[in-house]
Write an enzyme that holds these catalytic residues in place. Structure first.
Site, mmCIF file in Angstrom:
data_model
loop_
_atom_site.group_PDB
_atom_site.id
_atom_site.type_symbol
_atom_site.label_atom_id
_atom_site.label_comp_id
_atom_site.label_asym_id
_atom_site.label_seq_id
_atom_site.Cartn_x
_atom_site.Cartn_y
_atom_site.Cartn_z
ATOM 1 N N THR A 1 -0.452 11.532 6.810
ATOM 2 C CA THR A 1 0.211 12.105 7.981
ATOM 3 C C THR A 1 0.637 13.549 7.722
ATOM 4 O O THR A 1 0.873 13.939 6.564
ATOM 5 C CB THR A 1 1.461 11.257 8.309
ATOM 6 O OG1 THR A 1 2.291 11.973 9.212
ATOM 7 C CG2 THR A 1 2.292 10.957 7.060
ATOM 8 N N ASP A 2 0.804 14.314 8.795
ATOM 9 C CA ASP A 2 1.333 15.677 8.646
ATOM 10 C C ASP A 2 2.839 15.661 8.353
ATOM 11 O O ASP A 2 3.405 16.699 7.993
ATOM 12 C CB ASP A 2 1.045 16.517 9.894
ATOM 13 C CG ASP A 2 1.710 16.002 11.161
ATOM 14 O OD1 ASP A 2 2.280 14.886 11.158
ATOM 15 O OD2 ASP A 2 1.677 16.726 12.183
ATOM 16 N N GLU A 3 3.469 14.487 8.481
ATOM 17 C CA GLU A 3 4.928 14.433 8.259
ATOM 18 C C GLU A 3 5.296 14.715 6.805
ATOM 19 O O GLU A 3 6.445 15.022 6.507
ATOM 20 C CB GLU A 3 5.489 13.088 8.728
ATOM 21 C CG GLU A 3 5.260 12.876 10.215
ATOM 22 C CD GLU A 3 5.978 11.670 10.793
ATOM 23 O OE1 GLU A 3 7.053 11.312 10.303
ATOM 24 O OE2 GLU A 3 5.429 11.088 11.752
ATOM 25 N N LYS B 1 4.768 8.244 2.133
ATOM 26 C CA LYS B 1 3.391 8.710 2.344
ATOM 27 C C LYS B 1 3.085 9.877 1.409
ATOM 28 O O LYS B 1 1.982 9.988 0.875
ATOM 29 C CB LYS B 1 3.171 9.126 3.805
ATOM 30 C CG LYS B 1 3.176 7.984 4.801
ATOM 31 C CD LYS B 1 2.055 6.963 4.601
ATOM 32 C CE LYS B 1 0.682 7.512 4.890
ATOM 33 N NZ LYS B 1 -0.351 6.426 4.842
ATOM 34 N N TYR C 1 9.884 7.167 5.433
ATOM 35 C CA TYR C 1 8.453 6.984 5.733
ATOM 36 C C TYR C 1 7.631 8.122 5.151
ATOM 37 O O TYR C 1 6.672 7.903 4.398
ATOM 38 C CB TYR C 1 8.237 6.898 7.252
ATOM 39 C CG TYR C 1 6.787 7.105 7.661
ATOM 40 C CD1 TYR C 1 5.799 6.193 7.310
ATOM 41 C CD2 TYR C 1 6.398 8.241 8.391
ATOM 42 C CE1 TYR C 1 4.465 6.390 7.673
ATOM 43 C CE2 TYR C 1 5.073 8.445 8.758
ATOM 44 C CZ TYR C 1 4.112 7.529 8.398
ATOM 45 O OH TYR C 1 2.788 7.733 8.743
HETATM 46 P P1 NAD Z 1 0.131 0.608 12.273
HETATM 47 O O1 NAD Z 1 1.535 0.335 11.879
HETATM 48 O O2 NAD Z 1 -0.287 0.452 13.699
HETATM 49 O O3 NAD Z 1 -0.868 -0.299 11.422
HETATM 50 C C1 NAD Z 1 -0.681 -0.548 10.051
HETATM 51 C C2 NAD Z 1 -1.557 -1.730 9.651
HETATM 52 O O4 NAD Z 1 -1.400 -1.946 8.242
HETATM 53 C C3 NAD Z 1 -1.170 -3.044 10.348
HETATM 54 O O5 NAD Z 1 -2.322 -3.687 10.829
HETATM 55 C C4 NAD Z 1 -0.492 -3.849 9.248
HETATM 56 O O6 NAD Z 1 -0.643 -5.251 9.406
HETATM 57 C C5 NAD Z 1 -1.211 -3.326 8.013
HETATM 58 N N1 NAD Z 1 -0.412 -3.492 6.787
HETATM 59 C C6 NAD Z 1 0.891 -3.131 6.601
HETATM 60 N N2 NAD Z 1 1.285 -3.465 5.357
HETATM 61 C C7 NAD Z 1 0.209 -4.010 4.741
HETATM 62 C C8 NAD Z 1 -0.021 -4.536 3.423
HETATM 63 N N3 NAD Z 1 0.961 -4.556 2.507
HETATM 64 N N4 NAD Z 1 -1.252 -5.010 3.134
HETATM 65 C C9 NAD Z 1 -2.249 -4.996 4.055
HETATM 66 N N5 NAD Z 1 -2.085 -4.539 5.308
HETATM 67 C C10 NAD Z 1 -0.867 -4.043 5.649
HETATM 68 O O7 NAD Z 1 -0.172 2.095 11.739
HETATM 69 P P2 NAD Z 1 -1.076 3.246 12.376
HETATM 70 O O8 NAD Z 1 -0.271 4.030 13.332
HETATM 71 O O9 NAD Z 1 -2.379 2.668 12.798
HETATM 72 O O10 NAD Z 1 -1.299 4.166 11.083
HETATM 73 C C11 NAD Z 1 -2.370 3.894 10.185
HETATM 74 C C12 NAD Z 1 -2.328 4.895 9.057
HETATM 75 O O11 NAD Z 1 -2.442 6.215 9.562
HETATM 76 C C13 NAD Z 1 -1.033 4.859 8.236
HETATM 77 O O12 NAD Z 1 -1.368 5.055 6.886
HETATM 78 C C14 NAD Z 1 -0.236 6.037 8.773
HETATM 79 O O13 NAD Z 1 0.620 6.558 7.786
HETATM 80 C C15 NAD Z 1 -1.352 7.012 9.128
HETATM 81 N N6 NAD Z 1 -1.045 7.959 10.216
HETATM 82 C C16 NAD Z 1 -0.539 7.522 11.405
HETATM 83 C C17 NAD Z 1 -0.301 8.433 12.431
HETATM 84 C C18 NAD Z 1 0.215 7.985 13.791
HETATM 85 O O14 NAD Z 1 0.514 8.824 14.637
HETATM 86 N N7 NAD Z 1 0.309 6.692 14.075
HETATM 87 C C19 NAD Z 1 -0.570 9.789 12.239
HETATM 88 C C20 NAD Z 1 -1.076 10.201 11.001
HETATM 89 C C21 NAD Z 1 -1.331 9.273 10.012
#
Ligand code: NAD
Length: 362
Positions: free
Chosen positions: A141-143, A170, A166
């Site tokens: 993430t950019d955070e 990350k 969080y």
């Molecule tokens: P989300 O919370 O919707 O999904 C996370 C998934 O990971 C879920 O399906 C959950 O069941 C699974 N999970 C959690 N803990 C686990 C474990 N211990 N073992 C196996 N599976 C596990 O998240 P998202 O918004 O889809 O984000 C996905 C990734 O992208 C993350 O790494 C997040 O940091 C990154 N990200 C998200 C955003 C955003 O805006 N949502 C932006 C940039 C990066």
């Protein structure tokens, strides 16, 4: 990605039942000929309904495994012999990280470490040609870069200054991925992306929460003064970017991904209200009458904005959706898919406020 039968791969997608992960899995199954193994623990945020459209594909398998379970992960590597892994599994909600940071440190740091270690052992055992092709793509993430003032953009060279549990977790995982490349030579790629939105987004995050609260005539809780700025990216554009970096990115490199769509939170909420006014007018009153200012999130970052020019210049990626077109598609999707979100809302999350319990831990 081209549909090239000569480049067929087996790809692990961790977190593939989540918001971005399920979008990526659907993209890989629909737009390529690769085989995908979704590895997901199915926390509250994981939802197999989001993978319903690929459930019948003979190129998709689901494995319910925790990424912290080294033996379980190692067994999957032995059984499927993957050509690469795209790692998205994480605890992802900032407010939850304030109430209970332990799960974030566990999954985001220890889980990433576990995957890197198991992948390293597997990769080292591969014949040289397959070892050269193997990729470990860490999605972040950019955070991790902290908060910007009113000017400037995050680049791949921006210093790490995470401010929430969080983003700190990350940031730690990004450092581990970097170290496993520099120390062990594991072929790692890292992407850091701005705020995503779109279909299948769990309704604790700003955009789906506002849409669903508005439809239920509940207050629309805007944190603080609502002037926090985020750089919004439609989730399908993120999935395309991840697939492109995984296939063509240079090993050891970091790529920032962003939509070039900066917007203040209050303006996003007003845009959602205007779209709903057009697509499903309220019988009485206006949607923006529901806007309510609430106590700000502790330590709330003021502004994020991404310079994604490296990804554009080197790999030719550009977002297809503007904030206006993407938000319209998103609102329409929630109007058309009540079955998906009503089942999500029937579960553990009831739309309550999280993230105000500063000073407590799990
Ligand atoms: P989300 O919370 O919707 O999904 C996370 C998934 O990971 C879920 O399906 C959950 O069941 C699974 N999970 C959690 N803990 C686990 C474990 N211990 N073992 C196996 N599976 C596990 O998240 P998202 O918004 O889809 O984000 C996905 C990734 O992208 C993350 O790494 C997040 O940091 C990154 N990200 C998200 C955003 C955003 O805006 N949502 C932006 C940039 C990066």
């Amino acid at each position: 990605m081209e549909k090239n039968p000569n480049s067929l791969k087996t790809i692990f997608v961790t977190g593939g039942a989540g918001f971005i992960g399920s979008t990526l899995v659907r993209y890989l199954i629909d737009e390529t000929l690769h085989t995908v193994v979704t590895v997901d623990k199915l926390t509250y945020a994981g939802n197999l309904d989001s993978l319903a459209s690929v459930a019948g594909s003979d190129r998709h398998c689901f494995e319910k495994v925790d990424i912290c379970d080294a033996a379980g992960i190692a067994e999957l590597f032995t059984r499927y012999q993957p050509d690469g892994i795209i790692h998205l599994a994480a605890e992802s909600h900032v407010d939850r990280s304030i109430d209970g940071p332990a799960a974030f440190l566990n999954t985001n740091i220890i889980g990433t470490f576990t995957l890197l270690e198991v992948a390293r052992g597997y990769w080292a055992s591969l014949p040289s040609e397959r070892r050269a092709q193997f990729r470990f793509h860490h999605v972040s993430t950019d955070e991790v870069y902290g908060s910007l003032g009113s000017q400037g953009l995050f680049t791949e060279e921006s210093p790490y200054r995470p401010n929430s549990p969080y983003s700190a977790s990350k940031a730690a995982s990004d450092h581990l991925a970097r170290a496993w490349y520099h120390t062990y030579g594991l072929p790692v790629l890292v992407t850091n992306c701005s705020n995503n939105y779109g279909p299948f987004h769990f309704p604790e995050k700003l955009i789906p929460l506002m849409i669903l609260n508005a439809l239920e005539a509940k207050p629309l809780p805007v944190y603080g003064d609502g002037l926090q700025v985020r750089d919004w990216l439609y989730v399908d554009d993120h999935a395309r970017a991840i697939a492109l970096v995984f296939e063509t990115g240079s090993v050891g490199e970091v790529y920032n991904i962003g939509g070039g769509s900066e917007c203040r939170n209050i303006d996003i909420v007003r845009m959602i209200c205007d779209l709903l006014e057009e697509l499903r007018p309220r019988p009485q009153g206006r949607y923006d009458d529901l806007i309510t200012y609430v106590t700000d999130r502790p330590g709330h970052d003021r502004r994020y904005a991404i310079d994604a020019s490296k990804l554009g210049n080197e790999l030719g990626w550009a977002p297809k959706e503007s904030l206006e077109t993407g938000l319209r598609k998103t609102v329409q999707w929630y109007l058309d898919n009540e079955g998906w979100w009503s089942r999500v809302r029937d579960g553990s999350y009831k739309g309550e406020r999280l993230g105000l319990h500063v000073g407590t831990s799990e």
